[in-house]
Design a protein around this motif. Structure first.
Motif, mmCIF file in Angstrom:
data_model
loop_
_atom_site.group_PDB
_atom_site.id
_atom_site.type_symbol
_atom_site.label_atom_id
_atom_site.label_comp_id
_atom_site.label_asym_id
_atom_site.label_seq_id
_atom_site.Cartn_x
_atom_site.Cartn_y
_atom_site.Cartn_z
ATOM 1 N N MET A 1 -29.990 36.429 19.602
ATOM 2 C CA MET A 1 -30.356 37.089 20.870
ATOM 3 C C MET A 1 -29.457 38.285 21.110
ATOM 4 S SD MET A 1 -32.330 36.408 23.694
ATOM 5 C CE MET A 1 -32.387 36.958 25.399
ATOM 6 N N GLN A 2 -30.056 39.438 21.033
ATOM 7 C CA GLN A 2 -29.280 40.677 21.210
ATOM 8 C C GLN A 2 -28.900 40.890 22.666
ATOM 9 O OE1 GLN A 2 -31.385 44.077 19.484
ATOM 10 N NE2 GLN A 2 -29.344 44.717 18.832
ATOM 11 N N PRO A 3 -27.686 41.339 22.927
ATOM 12 C CA PRO A 3 -27.321 41.641 24.315
ATOM 13 C C PRO A 3 -28.024 42.923 24.766
ATOM 14 C CG PRO A 3 -25.566 42.334 22.846
ATOM 15 C CD PRO A 3 -26.619 41.673 21.990
ATOM 16 N N THR A 4 -28.268 43.064 26.059
ATOM 17 C CA THR A 4 -28.791 44.320 26.594
ATOM 18 C C THR A 4 -27.629 45.135 27.142
ATOM 19 O OG1 THR A 4 -29.224 43.220 28.695
ATOM 20 C CG2 THR A 4 -31.086 43.424 27.180
ATOM 21 N N PRO A 5 -27.765 46.452 27.149
ATOM 22 C CA PRO A 5 -26.671 47.285 27.660
ATOM 23 C C PRO A 5 -26.553 47.167 29.175
ATOM 24 C CG PRO A 5 -28.567 48.642 27.032
ATOM 25 C CD PRO A 5 -28.884 47.248 26.632
ATOM 26 N N SER A 6 -25.398 47.604 29.677
ATOM 27 C CA SER A 6 -25.141 47.570 31.121
ATOM 28 C C SER A 6 -24.656 48.952 31.567
ATOM 29 C CB SER A 6 -24.055 46.542 31.420
ATOM 30 O OG SER A 6 -22.827 47.011 30.868
ATOM 31 N N LEU A 7 -24.393 49.081 32.856
ATOM 32 C CA LEU A 7 -23.884 50.356 33.400
ATOM 33 C C LEU A 7 -22.642 50.832 32.645
ATOM 34 C CD1 LEU A 7 -23.806 52.611 35.527
ATOM 35 C CD2 LEU A 7 -22.635 51.031 37.075
ATOM 36 N N ARG A 8 -21.805 49.884 32.282
ATOM 37 C CA ARG A 8 -20.585 50.226 31.548
ATOM 38 C C ARG A 8 -20.926 50.943 30.227
ATOM 39 N NH1 ARG A 8 -15.392 47.268 30.970
ATOM 40 N NH2 ARG A 8 -16.166 45.903 32.613
ATOM 41 N N ASN A 9 -21.967 50.489 29.556
ATOM 42 C CA ASN A 9 -22.372 51.114 28.290
ATOM 43 C C ASN A 9 -22.950 52.513 28.514
ATOM 44 O OD1 ASN A 9 -23.344 47.886 27.889
ATOM 45 N ND2 ASN A 9 -21.851 48.729 26.466
ATOM 46 N N VAL A 10 -23.594 52.709 29.648
ATOM 47 C CA VAL A 10 -24.114 54.042 29.970
ATOM 48 C C VAL A 10 -22.941 55.003 30.196
ATOM 49 C CG1 VAL A 10 -25.612 55.402 31.479
ATOM 50 C CG2 VAL A 10 -26.184 53.017 30.992
ATOM 51 N N HIS A 151 -33.468 49.792 21.572
ATOM 52 C CA HIS A 151 -32.174 49.852 20.894
ATOM 53 C C HIS A 151 -31.078 50.021 21.944
ATOM 54 C CE1 HIS A 151 -29.473 50.602 17.572
ATOM 55 N NE2 HIS A 151 -29.164 51.799 18.014
ATOM 56 N N PHE A 152 -30.042 49.234 21.782
ATOM 57 C CA PHE A 152 -28.917 49.206 22.724
ATOM 58 C C PHE A 152 -28.376 50.614 23.017
ATOM 59 C CE2 PHE A 152 -24.561 48.530 24.040
ATOM 60 C CZ PHE A 152 -24.544 47.310 24.677
ATOM 61 N N ASP A 153 -28.024 51.354 21.970
ATOM 62 C CA ASP A 153 -27.371 52.653 22.176
ATOM 63 C C ASP A 153 -28.344 53.746 22.607
ATOM 64 O OD1 ASP A 153 -24.697 51.860 21.460
ATOM 65 O OD2 ASP A 153 -25.435 51.687 19.398
ATOM 66 N N VAL A 154 -29.619 53.578 22.238
ATOM 67 C CA VAL A 154 -30.622 54.539 22.703
ATOM 68 C C VAL A 154 -30.804 54.398 24.209
ATOM 69 C CG1 VAL A 154 -33.086 55.131 22.634
ATOM 70 C CG2 VAL A 154 -31.840 54.723 20.498
ATOM 71 N N ILE A 155 -30.943 53.176 24.681
ATOM 72 C CA ILE A 155 -31.121 52.946 26.124
ATOM 73 C C ILE A 155 -29.895 53.452 26.894
ATOM 74 C CG2 ILE A 155 -31.279 51.153 27.909
ATOM 75 C CD1 ILE A 155 -32.986 49.518 25.898
ATOM 76 N N LEU A 243 -38.732 45.287 23.495
ATOM 77 C CA LEU A 243 -38.285 43.975 23.976
ATOM 78 C C LEU A 243 -37.119 44.099 24.959
ATOM 79 C CD1 LEU A 243 -38.429 40.936 23.836
ATOM 80 C CD2 LEU A 243 -37.040 40.990 21.752
ATOM 81 N N MET A 244 -36.098 44.871 24.545
ATOM 82 C CA MET A 244 -34.920 45.035 25.381
ATOM 83 C C MET A 244 -35.290 45.782 26.665
ATOM 84 S SD MET A 244 -31.395 46.586 23.824
ATOM 85 C CE MET A 244 -31.317 45.543 22.382
ATOM 86 N N ASN A 245 -36.165 46.793 26.493
ATOM 87 C CA ASN A 245 -36.607 47.597 27.624
ATOM 88 C C ASN A 245 -37.361 46.732 28.631
ATOM 89 O OD1 ASN A 245 -36.945 48.824 24.816
ATOM 90 N ND2 ASN A 245 -36.420 50.614 26.051
ATOM 91 N N PHE A 246 -38.253 45.894 28.096
ATOM 92 C CA PHE A 246 -39.033 45.011 28.955
ATOM 93 C C PHE A 246 -38.126 44.102 29.775
ATOM 94 C CE2 PHE A 246 -40.893 40.754 29.442
ATOM 95 C CZ PHE A 246 -41.945 41.049 30.274
ATOM 96 N N LYS A 247 -37.123 43.536 29.116
ATOM 97 C CA LYS A 247 -36.213 42.623 29.821
ATOM 98 C C LYS A 247 -35.555 43.303 31.016
ATOM 99 C CE LYS A 247 -34.458 39.749 26.124
ATOM 100 N NZ LYS A 247 -33.277 39.647 25.274
ATOM 101 N N ILE A 248 -35.050 44.520 30.761
ATOM 102 C CA ILE A 248 -34.340 45.246 31.823
ATOM 103 C C ILE A 248 -35.298 45.613 32.956
ATOM 104 C CG2 ILE A 248 -33.124 47.413 32.338
ATOM 105 C CD1 ILE A 248 -32.035 47.252 29.408
ATOM 106 N N LEU A 249 -36.475 46.076 32.596
ATOM 107 C CA LEU A 249 -37.410 46.544 33.616
ATOM 108 C C LEU A 249 -38.057 45.380 34.358
ATOM 109 C CD1 LEU A 249 -39.021 49.516 31.668
ATOM 110 C CD2 LEU A 249 -37.148 49.567 33.350
#
Lengths: 316, 316
Positions: A1-10, A151-155, A243-249
């Motif tokens: 299960m891949q982690p999703t990025p957060s504000l800190r990553n932005v 993708h984590f870094d793209v988002i 997938l990652m995008n869907f989770k966040i949205l």
């Protein structure tokens, strides 16, 4: 299960790409303010390097690669703005970039990739053919695959656009953007997840063409959807949510408006006439909905619309 | 003998119009830098209110009128950007504006004036017919005539663009601009006449279409010339230098390049493709010359090109 990025990553992405991108301007037009019934600021990512916001995510992803990996180059499959952005990033960093493109892709789009020194490898029209060709390229070259949105870094990279907006202006109520694979939408949701001192909560509003409206269904049913038939003129928005995008949205409960093809073309023409910037159809999608429905919140005073790209062939 | 404006008047204009105009962005493109062989920053007055730098001079002139005079309204004869700018300024200040336009002027241009609430009065094609009709309008309405370029406050207003450039960036060596009636050129010469702390002397370079190249002859012979046959595609540059404009530019010994119609069209297409902004042909004239000749000074490192307007009908 891949982690999703957060504000800190932005924020980390912002630091990583600082000085290597354009700080794009916020433009406005009295005429458009009147038509929309609210003050509208247009964040001009169509003026970003490579002509779209995709440069942010591509640059952040490539810079995040370990140096030894990075020097083997990068690759993706995309005939659109992500392909051009990745080629432009690679050119700037003196890395080889290979872009897998269906042989049916328009000449204009292929030239846009070549202009930035990207190597084009043709594939068939099916997703399977693209994926097989990409796998070949990765095996042959050792290049790293940089996906267009899931993708984590793209988002995290796409989210830097909203951080910039929050620094460039104060007291904004809403950010409107088009939704395709969901990279920009997810990044923006993360970037605005904690109000800055100068801003209260900012509502993010997504817009899709009705002919590519699967994200609305996905977010209403909490089920990812297959992409719809790729017919909308807004060719940047034909993908379905990653997938990652869907989770966040889905977690954010992003509201989504739909607009017709005619509304998109009308908004594109109007915006180019009033703002004097070049827009591709996908860029005009949020404005089309804003003109139709007005601001999301009835007491909203100031709305930012992200103009996502300007890569369109003009019959000049 | 009318006095000509000075740097002091440009500063006064800057204060007068502050907060009522867009601070237009400086854009750049790696591709164009490479092609020009020098770093180029594009000052986007095509993104100015009413779509051209003309808004600056029109606004400054109208605000300089005594209140009792101003409320009677303003008028001019111009089917081009000055007419649209004056209409837009008047609309903003709640004043009536009458624009005398030859009945042969394009529908696009007339709509651009009407869009800002300007009242259009038609005249014949000759200069005499225009002047007679304008005189009628002035007599009937008591409106003040705001000329397109040969005017103290117009020149001072156009000079504010260069003041803005000098604040937005440092260490620039040259400013390139198109020359028609000479309002922007004269204002820029005044604005750069005393180097700011952060800048050494800035060389102003003018460019004209060969088909409208009378300013070059005028400045070489120190004799004002009649306008040439109005055939260049760069329709904003067909006028010949105004009297006041000529004096300022002759005193400065403004260097002028000439470019062909094909070079203009090529530069327009290239700039729209790289910068993603809408340019009218007149706007592309300086870039055409810069691509052909390179910078004026052999040791120049950084050149600003003023993109003067974006009022062009796009076949979208």
């Amino acid at each position: 299960m891949q982690p999703t990025p957060s504000l800190r990553n932005v924020h980390a992405a912002r630091k990583r790409i600082a000085g290597r991108i354009h700080q794009t301007p916020l433009l406005s037009s009295d005429t458009l303010n009147q038509l929309a019934g609210v003050e509208v600021l247009f964040k001009c990512e169509n003026l970003q390097k490579s002509g779209s916001f995709k440069y942010r995510g591509a640059l952040n992803s490539v810079l995040a690669l370990p140096a030894a990996v990075r020097k083997l180059g990068v690759a993706t499959h995309s005939s659109g703005n992500h392909g051009a952005a990745l080629a432009a990033v690679a050119q700037r960093l003196n890395l080889p970039a290979t872009i897998v493109v269906p042989h049916t892709a328009s000449k204009f789009k292929q030239e846009n990739i070549r202009r930035y020194g990207g190597r084009i490898v043709h594939c068939g029209k099916t997703l399977k053919s693209r994926e097989n060709k990409l796998a070949e390229v990765l095996a042959d070259t050792g290049a790293s695959y940089i996906p267009p949105y899931d993708h984590f870094d793209v988002i995290a990279g796409q989210g830097t656009c909203a951080l910039e907006i929050l620094e460039q202006t104060t007291r904004i109520d809403e950010i409107w953007l088009p939704v395709g694979g969901g990279g920009l939408a997810a990044g923006t949701v993360l970037a605005t997840s904690k109000p800055a001192a100068s801003n209260k909560n900012v509502q993010v509003v997504g817009v899709e063409p009705t002919l590519a409206g699967e994200a609305q269904v996905a977010l209403q049913t909490h089920q990812r959807q297959l992409p719809m038939s790729p017919v909308s003129i807004a060719d940047g928005l034909r993908a379905s949510l990653g997938l990652m995008n869907f989770k966040i949205l889905d977690n954010y409960q992003l509201p989504i408006h739909l607009v017709s093809e005619q509304e998109i073309v009308d908004a594109q023409r109007l915006a180019m006439s009033c703002l004097k910037v070049v827009l591709e159809p996908s860029s005009a999608v949020p404005l089309a909905a804003l003109l139709k429905h007005g601001s999301w919140g009835s007491d909203s005073r100031r709305v930012v619309v992200i103009l996502t790209g300007g890569n369109v062939e003009l019959p000049l």
